[in-house]
Design a protein around this motif. Structure first.
Motif, PDB file in Angstrom:
ATOM      1  N   ILE A  15       0.862  -1.188   0.000  1.00  0.00           N
ATOM      2  CA  ILE A  15       0.000   0.000   0.000  1.00  0.00           C
ATOM      3  C   ILE A  15       0.895   1.232   0.000  1.00  0.00           C
ATOM      4  CG2 ILE A  15      -1.865   1.191   1.219  1.00  0.00           C
ATOM      5  CD1 ILE A  15      -2.535  -1.594  -0.056  1.00  0.00           C
ATOM      6  N   ALA A  16       0.512   2.240  -0.787  1.00  0.00           N
ATOM      7  CA  ALA A  16       1.393   3.372  -1.061  1.00  0.00           C
ATOM      8  C   ALA A  16       0.969   4.644  -0.341  1.00  0.00           C
ATOM      9  CB  ALA A  16       1.424   3.638  -2.571  1.00  0.00           C
ATOM     10  N   GLY A  17       1.949   5.523  -0.169  1.00  0.00           N
ATOM     11  CA  GLY A  17       1.714   6.886   0.288  1.00  0.00           C
ATOM     12  C   GLY A  17       0.941   6.974   1.587  1.00  0.00           C
ATOM     13  N   LYS A  18       0.032   7.927   1.641  1.00  0.00           N
ATOM     14  CA  LYS A  18      -0.726   8.183   2.871  1.00  0.00           C
ATOM     15  C   LYS A  18      -1.627   7.019   3.252  1.00  0.00           C
ATOM     16  CE  LYS A  18      -4.546  10.436   0.497  1.00  0.00           C
ATOM     17  NZ  LYS A  18      -5.354  11.621   0.360  1.00  0.00           N
ATOM     18  N   HIS A  19      -1.979   6.167   2.295  1.00  0.00           N
ATOM     19  CA  HIS A  19      -2.906   5.077   2.577  1.00  0.00           C
ATOM     20  C   HIS A  19      -2.332   4.011   3.498  1.00  0.00           C
ATOM     21  CE1 HIS A  19      -4.828   6.400  -1.367  1.00  0.00           C
ATOM     22  NE2 HIS A  19      -5.621   6.786  -0.399  1.00  0.00           N
ATOM     23  N   ILE A  20      -0.996   3.865   3.508  1.00  0.00           N
ATOM     24  CA  ILE A  20      -0.410   2.810   4.336  1.00  0.00           C
ATOM     25  C   ILE A  20      -0.750   3.017   5.809  1.00  0.00           C
ATOM     26  CG2 ILE A  20       1.862   3.889   4.652  1.00  0.00           C
ATOM     27  CD1 ILE A  20       3.007   0.995   4.350  1.00  0.00           C
ATOM     28  N   ARG A  21      -0.872   4.258   6.234  1.00  0.00           N
ATOM     29  CA  ARG A  21      -1.192   4.535   7.634  1.00  0.00           C
ATOM     30  C   ARG A  21      -2.631   4.148   7.978  1.00  0.00           C
ATOM     31  NH1 ARG A  21       1.641   8.956   5.998  1.00  0.00           N
ATOM     32  NH2 ARG A  21      -0.205  10.274   5.875  1.00  0.00           N
ATOM     33  N   ALA A  22      -3.465   4.022   6.967  1.00  0.00           N
ATOM     34  CA  ALA A  22      -4.875   3.706   7.204  1.00  0.00           C
ATOM     35  C   ALA A  22      -5.138   2.204   7.330  1.00  0.00           C
ATOM     36  CB  ALA A  22      -5.732   4.280   6.085  1.00  0.00           C
ATOM     37  N   VAL A  23      -4.214   1.378   6.831  1.00  0.00           N
ATOM     38  CA  VAL A  23      -4.419  -0.072   6.839  1.00  0.00           C
ATOM     39  C   VAL A  23      -4.247  -0.616   8.249  1.00  0.00           C
ATOM     40  CG1 VAL A  23      -3.545  -2.272   5.959  1.00  0.00           C
ATOM     41  CG2 VAL A  23      -3.740  -0.308   4.436  1.00  0.00           C
ATOM     42  N   ARG A  24      -5.186  -1.415   8.695  1.00  0.00           N
ATOM     43  CA  ARG A  24      -5.229  -1.872  10.090  1.00  0.00           C
ATOM     44  C   ARG A  24      -4.351  -3.082  10.391  1.00  0.00           C
ATOM     45  NH1 ARG A  24     -11.747  -1.470  11.034  1.00  0.00           N
ATOM     46  NH2 ARG A  24     -11.848   0.788  10.911  1.00  0.00           N
ATOM     47  N   HIS A  25      -4.038  -3.902   9.393  1.00  0.00           N
ATOM     48  CA  HIS A  25      -3.354  -5.168   9.644  1.00  0.00           C
ATOM     49  C   HIS A  25      -2.094  -5.285   8.787  1.00  0.00           C
ATOM     50  CE1 HIS A  25      -6.979  -6.208  11.799  1.00  0.00           C
ATOM     51  NE2 HIS A  25      -7.677  -5.884  10.726  1.00  0.00           N
ATOM     52  N   SER A  26      -1.363  -6.366   8.944  1.00  0.00           N
ATOM     53  CA  SER A  26      -0.136  -6.561   8.166  1.00  0.00           C
ATOM     54  C   SER A  26      -0.425  -6.953   6.718  1.00  0.00           C
ATOM     55  CB  SER A  26       0.741  -7.624   8.821  1.00  0.00           C
ATOM     56  OG  SER A  26       0.058  -8.851   8.868  1.00  0.00           O
ATOM     57  N   THR A  27      -1.647  -7.412   6.461  1.00  0.00           N
ATOM     58  CA  THR A  27      -2.079  -7.667   5.082  1.00  0.00           C
ATOM     59  C   THR A  27      -3.433  -6.995   4.874  1.00  0.00           C
ATOM     60  OG1 THR A  27      -3.206  -9.734   5.638  1.00  0.00           O
ATOM     61  CG2 THR A  27      -0.900  -9.895   4.940  1.00  0.00           C
ATOM     62  N   VAL A  28      -3.744  -6.749   3.624  1.00  0.00           N
ATOM     63  CA  VAL A  28      -5.029  -6.135   3.304  1.00  0.00           C
ATOM     64  C   VAL A  28      -5.637  -6.906   2.130  1.00  0.00           C
ATOM     65  CG1 VAL A  28      -4.010  -4.375   1.776  1.00  0.00           C
ATOM     66  CG2 VAL A  28      -6.232  -3.961   2.818  1.00  0.00           C
ATOM     67  N   PRO A  29      -6.933  -7.248   2.195  1.00  0.00           N
ATOM     68  CA  PRO A  29      -7.558  -7.962   1.076  1.00  0.00           C
ATOM     69  C   PRO A  29      -7.860  -7.013  -0.075  1.00  0.00           C
ATOM     70  CG  PRO A  29      -9.104  -7.718   2.905  1.00  0.00           C
ATOM     71  CD  PRO A  29      -7.818  -7.099   3.342  1.00  0.00           C
ATOM     72  N   VAL A  30      -7.337  -7.335  -1.228  1.00  0.00           N
ATOM     73  CA  VAL A  30      -7.487  -6.508  -2.426  1.00  0.00           C
ATOM     74  C   VAL A  30      -8.388  -7.237  -3.416  1.00  0.00           C
ATOM     75  CG1 VAL A  30      -6.233  -5.553  -4.410  1.00  0.00           C
ATOM     76  CG2 VAL A  30      -5.275  -5.359  -2.115  1.00  0.00           C
ATOM     77  N   ARG A  31      -9.326  -6.509  -4.010  1.00  0.00           N
ATOM     78  CA  ARG A  31     -10.276  -7.092  -4.961  1.00  0.00           C
ATOM     79  C   ARG A  31      -9.565  -7.440  -6.256  1.00  0.00           C
ATOM     80  NH1 ARG A  31     -15.220  -9.502  -5.063  1.00  0.00           N
ATOM     81  NH2 ARG A  31     -16.611  -8.687  -6.641  1.00  0.00           N
ATOM     82  N   GLY A  32      -9.714  -8.668  -6.691  1.00  0.00           N
ATOM     83  CA  GLY A  32      -9.084  -9.083  -7.938  1.00  0.00           C
ATOM     84  C   GLY A  32      -9.103 -10.587  -8.119  1.00  0.00           C
ATOM     85  N   TYR A  33      -8.202 -11.058  -8.942  1.00  0.00           N
ATOM     86  CA  TYR A  33      -8.076 -12.486  -9.247  1.00  0.00           C
ATOM     87  C   TYR A  33      -6.710 -12.967  -8.763  1.00  0.00           C
ATOM     88  CZ  TYR A  33     -11.747 -11.290 -12.606  1.00  0.00           C
ATOM     89  OH  TYR A  33     -12.889 -10.837 -13.205  1.00  0.00           O
ATOM     90  N   ARG A  34      -6.603 -14.272  -8.539  1.00  0.00           N
ATOM     91  CA  ARG A  34      -5.311 -14.874  -8.212  1.00  0.00           C
ATOM     92  C   ARG A  34      -4.896 -15.720  -9.405  1.00  0.00           C
ATOM     93  NH1 ARG A  34      -1.986 -15.041  -3.344  1.00  0.00           N
ATOM     94  NH2 ARG A  34      -0.114 -15.900  -4.291  1.00  0.00           N
ATOM     95  N   SER A  35      -3.659 -15.539  -9.859  1.00  0.00           N
ATOM     96  CA  SER A  35      -3.133 -16.325 -10.963  1.00  0.00           C
ATOM     97  C   SER A  35      -1.683 -16.668 -10.652  1.00  0.00           C
ATOM     98  CB  SER A  35      -3.225 -15.543 -12.277  1.00  0.00           C
ATOM     99  OG  SER A  35      -2.682 -16.295 -13.341  1.00  0.00           O
ATOM    100  N   GLY A  36      -1.461 -17.865 -10.130  1.00  0.00           N
ATOM    101  CA  GLY A  36      -0.103 -18.257  -9.750  1.00  0.00           C
ATOM    102  C   GLY A  36       0.444 -17.288  -8.714  1.00  0.00           C
ATOM    103  N   PRO A  37       1.605 -16.680  -8.986  1.00  0.00           N
ATOM    104  CA  PRO A  37       2.207 -15.766  -8.016  1.00  0.00           C
ATOM    105  C   PRO A  37       1.601 -14.365  -8.031  1.00  0.00           C
ATOM    106  CG  PRO A  37       3.606 -15.922  -9.931  1.00  0.00           C
ATOM    107  CD  PRO A  37       2.472 -16.892 -10.156  1.00  0.00           C
ATOM    108  N   TYR A  38       0.634 -14.122  -8.919  1.00  0.00           N
ATOM    109  CA  TYR A  38       0.097 -12.773  -9.098  1.00  0.00           C
ATOM    110  C   TYR A  38      -1.266 -12.578  -8.452  1.00  0.00           C
ATOM    111  CZ  TYR A  38       3.521 -13.040 -12.859  1.00  0.00           C
ATOM    112  OH  TYR A  38       4.671 -13.227 -13.575  1.00  0.00           O
ATOM    113  N   VAL A  39      -1.445 -11.419  -7.822  1.00  0.00           N
ATOM    114  CA  VAL A  39      -2.779 -10.923  -7.517  1.00  0.00           C
ATOM    115  C   VAL A  39      -3.062  -9.879  -8.591  1.00  0.00           C
ATOM    116  CG1 VAL A  39      -4.187  -9.544  -5.949  1.00  0.00           C
ATOM    117  CG2 VAL A  39      -2.765 -11.380  -5.056  1.00  0.00           C
ATOM    118  N   LEU A  40      -4.051 -10.149  -9.404  1.00  0.00           N
ATOM    119  CA  LEU A  40      -4.416  -9.256 -10.508  1.00  0.00           C
ATOM    120  C   LEU A  40      -5.484  -8.308  -9.995  1.00  0.00           C
ATOM    121  CD1 LEU A  40      -4.550 -11.993 -13.289  1.00  0.00           C
ATOM    122  CD2 LEU A  40      -2.594 -10.601 -12.582  1.00  0.00           C
ATOM    123  N   ALA A  41      -5.051  -7.140  -9.546  1.00  0.00           N
ATOM    124  CA  ALA A  41      -5.919  -6.205  -8.841  1.00  0.00           C
ATOM    125  C   ALA A  41      -6.810  -5.427  -9.795  1.00  0.00           C
ATOM    126  CB  ALA A  41      -5.071  -5.239  -8.017  1.00  0.00           C
TER     127      ALA A  41
END
Length: 120
Positions: free
Chosen positions: A44-70
């Motif tokens: 997560i970039a810029g000012k938004h990183i301070r808003a994220v509550r946990h060490s990971t954040v669920p992002v809307r998209g698809y999973r394809s092998g090693p990629y999260v296609l956001a």
């Protein structure tokens, strides 16, 4: 599968008269359904990183092998919160919010995450 997913954008392929999501590198059509996939907070970039509550954040998209296609907010078929007139303490009822993220190719772009995952 990589422990840390690589954040990319899907591309569109045309199959059976309609558009489908595909991996930008393999060009394979994504078989997984659209969902939320956890990515590390440091993506997560810029000012938004301070808003994220946990060490990971669920992002809307698809999973394809090693990629999260956001999925970008403008391509999402979900209601997202408009940040343009945001005042702290607003009562936000949209289920999704756009936040900036670092993509694998070195650019920053918006992804959408569940509103409950960030502090506004």
């Amino acid at each position: 599968m990589s422990a840390e997913p690589l954040l990319r954008r899907p591309i569109a392929r045309y199959r059976g008269g309609g558009r489908v999501a595909a991996c930008p590198f393999t060009k394979d059509v994504v078989a997984d359904t659209l969902g939320t996939h956890p990515v590390p907070r440091r993506r997560i970039a810029g000012k938004h990183i301070r808003a994220v509550r946990h060490s990971t954040v669920p992002v809307r998209g698809y999973r394809s092998g090693p990629y999260v296609l956001a999925i970008a907010p403008e391509h999402a078929e979900v209601s997202t919160y408009d940040w343009s007139n945001h005042d702290r303490g607003d009562d936000i009822d949209a289920p999704w919010v756009p936040v900036a993220a670092h993509f694998e190719e070195g650019r920053e772009a918006a992804v959408i995450v569940p509103t409950k995952e960030v502090d506004l």
